[in-house]
Motif scaffolding. Sequence first.
Motif, PDB file in Angstrom:
ATOM      1  N   UNK A   1       0.839  -1.193   0.000  1.00 20.22           N
ATOM      2  CA  UNK A   1       0.000   0.000   0.000  1.00 20.22           C
ATOM      3  C   UNK A   1       0.872   1.240   0.000  1.00 20.22           C
ATOM      4  N   UNK A   2       0.261   2.368  -0.239  1.00 21.04           N
ATOM      5  CA  UNK A   2       1.001   3.631  -0.258  1.00 21.04           C
ATOM      6  C   UNK A   2       0.264   4.698   0.537  1.00 21.04           C
ATOM      7  N   UNK A   3       1.030   5.641   1.062  1.00 19.87           N
ATOM      8  CA  UNK A   3       0.443   6.707   1.866  1.00 19.87           C
ATOM      9  C   UNK A   3       1.290   7.960   1.806  1.00 19.87           C
ATOM     10  N   UNK A   4       1.225   8.747   2.856  1.00 15.54           N
ATOM     11  CA  UNK A   4       1.970   9.998   2.918  1.00 15.54           C
ATOM     12  C   UNK A   4       3.101   9.876   3.936  1.00 15.54           C
ATOM     13  N   UNK A   5       4.244  10.504   3.639  1.00 15.82           N
ATOM     14  CA  UNK A   5       5.391  10.431   4.557  1.00 15.82           C
ATOM     15  C   UNK A   5       5.024  10.863   5.973  1.00 15.82           C
ATOM     16  N   UNK A   6       5.487  10.077   6.938  1.00 12.12           N
ATOM     17  CA  UNK A   6       5.248  10.416   8.334  1.00 12.12           C
ATOM     18  C   UNK A   6       3.949   9.897   8.908  1.00 12.12           C
ATOM     19  N   UNK A   7       3.089   9.324   8.075  1.00 16.04           N
ATOM     20  CA  UNK A   7       1.818   8.779   8.548  1.00 16.04           C
ATOM     21  C   UNK A   7       2.010   7.326   8.999  1.00 16.04           C
ATOM     22  N   UNK A   8       1.244   6.872  10.011  1.00 16.63           N
ATOM     23  CA  UNK A   8       1.408   5.499  10.516  1.00 16.63           C
ATOM     24  C   UNK A   8       1.086   4.448   9.452  1.00 16.63           C
ATOM     25  N   UNK A   9       1.883   3.382   9.443  1.00 12.61           N
ATOM     26  CA  UNK A   9       1.660   2.264   8.530  1.00 12.61           C
ATOM     27  C   UNK A   9       1.262   1.010   9.311  1.00 12.61           C
ATOM     28  N   UNK A  10       2.058   0.661  10.321  1.00 11.57           N
ATOM     29  CA  UNK A  10       1.697  -0.488  11.156  1.00 11.57           C
ATOM     30  C   UNK A  10       2.429  -0.416  12.492  1.00 11.57           C
ATOM     31  N   UNK A  11       1.833  -1.055  13.481  1.00  5.53           N
ATOM     32  CA  UNK A  11       2.510  -1.247  14.760  1.00  5.53           C
ATOM     33  C   UNK A  11       3.058  -2.670  14.782  1.00  5.53           C
ATOM     34  N   UNK A  12       4.095  -2.886  15.579  1.00  2.66           N
ATOM     35  CA  UNK A  12       4.722  -4.205  15.609  1.00  2.66           C
ATOM     36  C   UNK A  12       5.057  -4.609  17.034  1.00  2.66           C
ATOM     37  N   UNK A  13       5.078  -5.910  17.227  1.00  2.00           N
ATOM     38  CA  UNK A  13       5.506  -6.485  18.498  1.00  2.00           C
ATOM     39  C   UNK A  13       6.355  -7.714  18.190  1.00  2.00           C
ATOM     40  N   UNK A  14       7.582  -7.710  18.672  1.00  2.60           N
ATOM     41  CA  UNK A  14       8.527  -8.793  18.397  1.00  2.60           C
ATOM     42  C   UNK A  14       8.852  -9.504  19.701  1.00  2.60           C
ATOM     43  N   UNK A  15       8.651 -10.823  19.719  1.00 10.51           N
ATOM     44  CA  UNK A  15       8.923 -11.616  20.913  1.00 10.51           C
ATOM     45  C   UNK A  15       9.850 -12.768  20.558  1.00 10.51           C
ATOM     46  N   UNK A  16      11.003 -12.805  21.218  1.00 10.41           N
ATOM     47  CA  UNK A  16      11.954 -13.879  20.972  1.00 10.41           C
ATOM     48  C   UNK A  16      12.899 -14.042  22.142  1.00 10.41           C
ATOM     49  N   UNK A  17      13.747 -15.061  22.071  1.00 12.32           N
ATOM     50  CA  UNK A  17      14.704 -15.305  23.151  1.00 12.32           C
ATOM     51  C   UNK A  17      15.744 -14.197  23.242  1.00 12.32           C
ATOM     52  N   UNK A  18      16.110 -13.642  22.086  1.00 11.89           N
ATOM     53  CA  UNK A  18      17.171 -12.628  22.064  1.00 11.89           C
ATOM     54  C   UNK A  18      16.677 -11.254  21.634  1.00 11.89           C
ATOM     55  N   UNK A  19      15.415 -11.167  21.214  1.00 13.02           N
ATOM     56  CA  UNK A  19      14.900  -9.900  20.692  1.00 13.02           C
ATOM     57  C   UNK A  19      13.466  -9.682  21.154  1.00 13.02           C
ATOM     58  N   UNK A  20      13.247  -8.583  21.847  1.00 14.96           N
ATOM     59  CA  UNK A  20      11.904  -8.200  22.280  1.00 14.96           C
ATOM     60  C   UNK A  20      11.743  -6.697  22.059  1.00 14.96           C
ATOM     61  N   UNK A  21      10.948  -6.352  21.073  1.00  9.93           N
ATOM     62  CA  UNK A  21      10.765  -4.951  20.706  1.00  9.93           C
ATOM     63  C   UNK A  21       9.309  -4.704  20.330  1.00  9.93           C
ATOM     64  N   UNK A  22       8.884  -3.464  20.465  1.00 12.98           N
ATOM     65  CA  UNK A  22       7.559  -3.061  19.991  1.00 12.98           C
ATOM     66  C   UNK A  22       7.632  -1.596  19.590  1.00 12.98           C
ATOM     67  N   UNK A  23       6.729  -1.195  18.709  1.00 17.58           N
ATOM     68  CA  UNK A  23       6.744   0.192  18.267  1.00 17.58           C
ATOM     69  C   UNK A  23       5.831   0.406  17.087  1.00 17.58           C
ATOM     70  N   UNK A  24       6.021   1.534  16.424  1.00 12.81           N
ATOM     71  CA  UNK A  24       5.181   1.907  15.288  1.00 12.81           C
ATOM     72  C   UNK A  24       6.061   2.342  14.125  1.00 12.81           C
ATOM     73  N   UNK A  25       5.704   1.901  12.928  1.00 10.82           N
ATOM     74  CA  UNK A  25       6.436   2.259  11.722  1.00 10.82           C
ATOM     75  C   UNK A  25       5.660   3.320  10.952  1.00 10.82           C
ATOM     76  N   UNK A  26       6.365   4.377  10.574  1.00 11.91           N
ATOM     77  CA  UNK A  26       5.772   5.440   9.778  1.00 11.91           C
ATOM     78  C   UNK A  26       6.117   5.245   8.300  1.00 11.91           C
ATOM     79  N   UNK A  27       5.281   5.809   7.441  1.00  7.15           N
ATOM     80  CA  UNK A  27       5.499   5.658   6.004  1.00  7.15           C
ATOM     81  C   UNK A  27       6.857   6.251   5.613  1.00  7.15           C
TER      82      UNK A  27
END
Length: 295
Positions: free
Chosen positions: A184-210
């Motif tokens: 998909x496409x949008x405008x710079x700086x607008x939200x695209x998706x939020x993420x949650x990463x769960x693993x033994x060595x990596x645990x992160x969460x946040x939001x990705x902007x276009x």
Amino acid sequence: NLGMSYSISNVCAEATMPNILRWVHFDMDERELRNRVKNKMIRPTTIPQSIEALIFEQAVAREALRLAYKQHKEFATTLKGVQQQRSVGDTFSQQTSGQTIVDNMKLDLLVASGGVLSHAPRMHQTAMLLIDAFQPEGFTTLAKDSIFMMPHLGVAAQVHPRAAMEVFERDCLIYLGTCVAAKGNGKPGKPVFTYNIEGDTLNESGEMMYGDIKLFPLGPGEKAKVTVDPTKMYDMGNGPGRRISREVRGGTVGLILDARGRELILPEDRSTCKKMIEKWVEALDLYPQLAAAAV
């Protein structure tokens, strides 16, 4: 013929120099570049001797791969003129025959093979070449052919299938990681998706902007569960705006979250485009030599 040796001029002619230079985040003399292309034609086995030459060659490679993939999709189509059986539910979503059968959302593995891809100085560069050229959607595992072995293993498989498969799995494929990208496409700086990463060595969460792309460390043999919630304008494999969770594998590069949009559209303004490419180069640490020289 779209290649990086004798036929590199074909790539430059079909892609045009402005389209190639949009992947370069600094100014280069076009006349000098054309001389480099001609030298590559007459000396196809030469390798880049400077970081600038490497960046230009990889820019040409992006366009060569993009054009070759475009041709492939045009050839790989459904049969034209064949009557298709439809249900009532297809009434409002009919497609004509002759459509491409290649669906980037369904491609779950991209393997880099060939000189420029297999022998890039950094595997981060190989991963970025694959992502920029083929523009995978959803969850896609990235790998590379270690020493351009796949064609030979294909021949060997006709004689010793089991041995060829064992060599392929153990010595041929090098896993780079996983790319998670929104369609998909949008405008710079607008939200695209939020993420949650769960693993033994990596645990992160946040939001990705276009326009953003991020790299997370997830090494070879490591796995993590990634859950993404796209906004209603974007699809990540489960339909527009619908959450999806997948287990992803790491590699020599890691986990790449890509919110630059699909299809990937670069700004027409040269100055804006350079800044955007530079931002992506820094995000994936593609050319640390340049960063070190700038300090």
